[in-house]
Enzyme design. Sequence first.
Site, PDB file in Angstrom:
ATOM      1  N   ALA A   9     -32.832  78.890  34.039  1.00 49.73           N
ATOM      2  CA  ALA A   9     -33.733  78.208  33.098  1.00 49.73           C
ATOM      3  C   ALA A   9     -33.609  78.838  31.712  1.00 49.73           C
ATOM      4  CB  ALA A   9     -35.176  78.289  33.585  1.00 49.73           C
ATOM      5  N   ASN A  10     -33.560  77.995  30.693  1.00 53.32           N
ATOM      6  CA  ASN A  10     -33.480  78.477  29.315  1.00 53.32           C
ATOM      7  C   ASN A  10     -34.823  79.025  28.866  1.00 53.32           C
ATOM      8  OD1 ASN A  10     -30.892  78.072  27.972  1.00 53.32           O
ATOM      9  ND2 ASN A  10     -31.147  75.890  28.456  1.00 53.32           N
ATOM     10  N   LYS A  28     -29.330  72.055  19.544  1.00 52.77           N
ATOM     11  CA  LYS A  28     -29.999  71.430  20.689  1.00 52.77           C
ATOM     12  C   LYS A  28     -30.682  70.170  20.203  1.00 52.77           C
ATOM     13  CE  LYS A  28     -30.877  72.432  25.096  1.00 52.77           C
ATOM     14  NZ  LYS A  28     -30.035  73.161  26.036  1.00 52.77           N
ATOM     15  N   LYS A  40     -26.470  82.509  23.150  1.00 51.89           N
ATOM     16  CA  LYS A  40     -25.740  82.289  24.410  1.00 51.89           C
ATOM     17  C   LYS A  40     -24.230  82.247  24.137  1.00 51.89           C
ATOM     18  CE  LYS A  40     -27.434  79.088  26.942  1.00 51.89           C
ATOM     19  NZ  LYS A  40     -27.793  77.911  27.759  1.00 51.89           N
ATOM     20  N   LEU A  49     -35.307  72.436  41.615  1.00 51.27           N
ATOM     21  CA  LEU A  49     -34.137  72.042  42.427  1.00 51.27           C
ATOM     22  C   LEU A  49     -33.421  70.856  41.802  1.00 51.27           C
ATOM     23  CD1 LEU A  49     -34.958  72.073  46.256  1.00 51.27           C
ATOM     24  CD2 LEU A  49     -33.608  73.678  44.905  1.00 51.27           C
TER      25      LEU A  49
HETATM   26  P1  NAD Z   1     -32.927  69.098  35.813  1.00 53.40           P
HETATM   27  O1  NAD Z   1     -33.776  68.225  34.964  1.00 53.40           O
HETATM   28  O2  NAD Z   1     -31.797  68.487  36.543  1.00 53.40           O
HETATM   29  O3  NAD Z   1     -33.831  69.869  36.879  1.00 53.40           O
HETATM   30  C1  NAD Z   1     -35.034  70.484  36.578  1.00 53.40           C
HETATM   31  C2  NAD Z   1     -35.850  70.456  37.873  1.00 53.40           C
HETATM   32  O4  NAD Z   1     -37.017  71.247  37.682  1.00 53.40           O
HETATM   33  C3  NAD Z   1     -36.299  69.061  38.258  1.00 53.40           C
HETATM   34  O5  NAD Z   1     -36.025  68.824  39.638  1.00 53.40           O
HETATM   35  C4  NAD Z   1     -37.819  69.095  37.989  1.00 53.40           C
HETATM   36  O6  NAD Z   1     -38.550  68.248  38.881  1.00 53.40           O
HETATM   37  C5  NAD Z   1     -38.113  70.549  38.234  1.00 53.40           C
HETATM   38  N1  NAD Z   1     -39.319  71.047  37.593  1.00 53.40           N
HETATM   39  C6  NAD Z   1     -39.815  70.727  36.356  1.00 53.40           C
HETATM   40  N2  NAD Z   1     -40.937  71.442  36.120  1.00 53.40           N
HETATM   41  C7  NAD Z   1     -41.129  72.229  37.212  1.00 53.40           C
HETATM   42  C8  NAD Z   1     -42.108  73.182  37.578  1.00 53.40           C
HETATM   43  N3  NAD Z   1     -43.128  73.481  36.763  1.00 53.40           N
HETATM   44  N4  NAD Z   1     -41.993  73.797  38.770  1.00 53.40           N
HETATM   45  C9  NAD Z   1     -40.978  73.509  39.615  1.00 53.40           C
HETATM   46  N5  NAD Z   1     -40.010  72.594  39.336  1.00 53.40           N
HETATM   47  C10 NAD Z   1     -40.103  71.967  38.149  1.00 53.40           C
HETATM   48  O7  NAD Z   1     -32.439  70.279  34.843  1.00 53.40           O
HETATM   49  P2  NAD Z   1     -31.190  71.259  35.062  1.00 53.40           P
HETATM   50  O8  NAD Z   1     -30.036  70.693  34.336  1.00 53.40           O
HETATM   51  O9  NAD Z   1     -31.084  71.632  36.499  1.00 53.40           O
HETATM   52  O10 NAD Z   1     -31.682  72.532  34.219  1.00 53.40           O
HETATM   53  C11 NAD Z   1     -32.594  73.477  34.768  1.00 53.40           C
HETATM   54  C12 NAD Z   1     -32.795  74.604  33.753  1.00 53.40           C
HETATM   55  O11 NAD Z   1     -31.548  75.240  33.491  1.00 53.40           O
HETATM   56  C13 NAD Z   1     -33.316  74.140  32.392  1.00 53.40           C
HETATM   57  O12 NAD Z   1     -34.133  75.137  31.825  1.00 53.40           O
HETATM   58  C14 NAD Z   1     -32.039  73.998  31.571  1.00 53.40           C
HETATM   59  O13 NAD Z   1     -32.282  74.087  30.184  1.00 53.40           O
HETATM   60  C15 NAD Z   1     -31.259  75.183  32.091  1.00 53.40           C
HETATM   61  N6  NAD Z   1     -29.816  75.058  31.904  1.00 53.40           N
HETATM   62  C16 NAD Z   1     -29.152  74.012  32.460  1.00 53.40           C
HETATM   63  C17 NAD Z   1     -27.769  73.918  32.267  1.00 53.40           C
HETATM   64  C18 NAD Z   1     -26.973  72.808  32.905  1.00 53.40           C
HETATM   65  O14 NAD Z   1     -25.744  72.934  32.976  1.00 53.40           O
HETATM   66  N7  NAD Z   1     -27.594  71.749  33.385  1.00 53.40           N
HETATM   67  C19 NAD Z   1     -27.096  74.868  31.504  1.00 53.40           C
HETATM   68  C20 NAD Z   1     -27.820  75.940  30.967  1.00 53.40           C
HETATM   69  C21 NAD Z   1     -29.193  76.019  31.166  1.00 53.40           C
END
Ligand code: NAD
Length: 351
Positions: free
Chosen positions: A255-256, A72, A60, A177
Amino acid sequence: MLAHEEILIRTGARSGLPIIIAVHSTALGDAVGGCRLWSYQDWRAGLADALALSEAMTFKCAAAALDFGGGKSVIALPPGVVLDEHQRRQAMLDFGDAVQSLGGRYHAGEDVGTTAEDMWIARERTSWVHCLPVAHGGSGEPSELTAIGTMAAIDATSRHLTGTPSLAGRHVTIVGLGQVGGRLAHLVAAAGAKLTVADIDPQRAELARALGADWVPPEEAMTMTTDILVPAALGGVLTHDVVPRLRCPAVVGPANNQLADPSVADALAARGILWAPDFVVNAGGVIHGTIIDFAGGTVEEATAAARGIGPRLADIYQRADDTGRTPYEVASRHAHQRVAEANDRRGADRS
Ligand code: NAD
């Protein structure tokens, strides 16, 4: 052969929880990557997640032209365990100690299950945690820029498919969400798209109502007819079993590690589904941390860099069309080459 430079696994002295830090590569610079606090069948599953996610961070950063490496961390909760405030504080202090013990080779921020407030607690034990709360003088949540970068990627994908980035009247389905997906839902709704959303947490239905979006169960959302499917929860959702059932021309999400394995990219291409490489799409968070926290840049500079994900992805799509490769292959070859060249330079310096 071990692909990672360093792996730390310990039982937290206060929390008793497995604390895992994987440093995949520091060839381009110090390793950066978030801390995931999540439930796993056992710590080995958490280790597997940390290994895969840290490797993805390396590529990335390389793809985003950042001079940082990939790391990580995972704090692995046993199934069904929910931490109370005191236990959570203990876990974050243990995490801070673990980060400190790596001497600055790994820098952490928030990821799934952790927040800027959690990093503020870890900060009591180490200075190598970032994206601290704005109220404490930090740069705040990186998710805002992850959402902005993902939106730029969605626009670029829409332009590639239809000739216009406009989402007016198009159907976008977001699965997850949370911090990123919730912010992205606001942006997509404001762009005039028809929005469908899903989350395993029923409390998120409130946001769906507020945005006038359709709320459906996650398993239904993944395979419904839509213009752009946005995986915004956990990884591994694109499997050889799911791909034949997808009913969308494009998948673009934050999502990663969305691909269950790299060959799924070929299966998507064979079905004519455009898949935007996740490690390109979701670089907004690491752009936030590295530009604001490390380089002392402004939010405006970081936002402009996150919006640059759109043109970068457009270029990848173009090169994929020109060469007959998948966008995944194009992006991953470029990122691997950058890391390989940095490794060669480092090898030459050391000899
Ligand atoms: P988060 O924990 O705030 O949100 C994840 C959401 O997904 C939660 O609301 C959870 O209830 C929901 N969820 C979990 N399993 C699920 C399923 N099977 N079906 C539907 N919903 C489900 O996490 P985030 O920070 O929003 O990150 C989301 C994704 O993006 C992750 O894969 C994360 O690694 C990736 N990501 C996040 C960032 C960041 O800045 N936060 C940066 C790069 C990548």
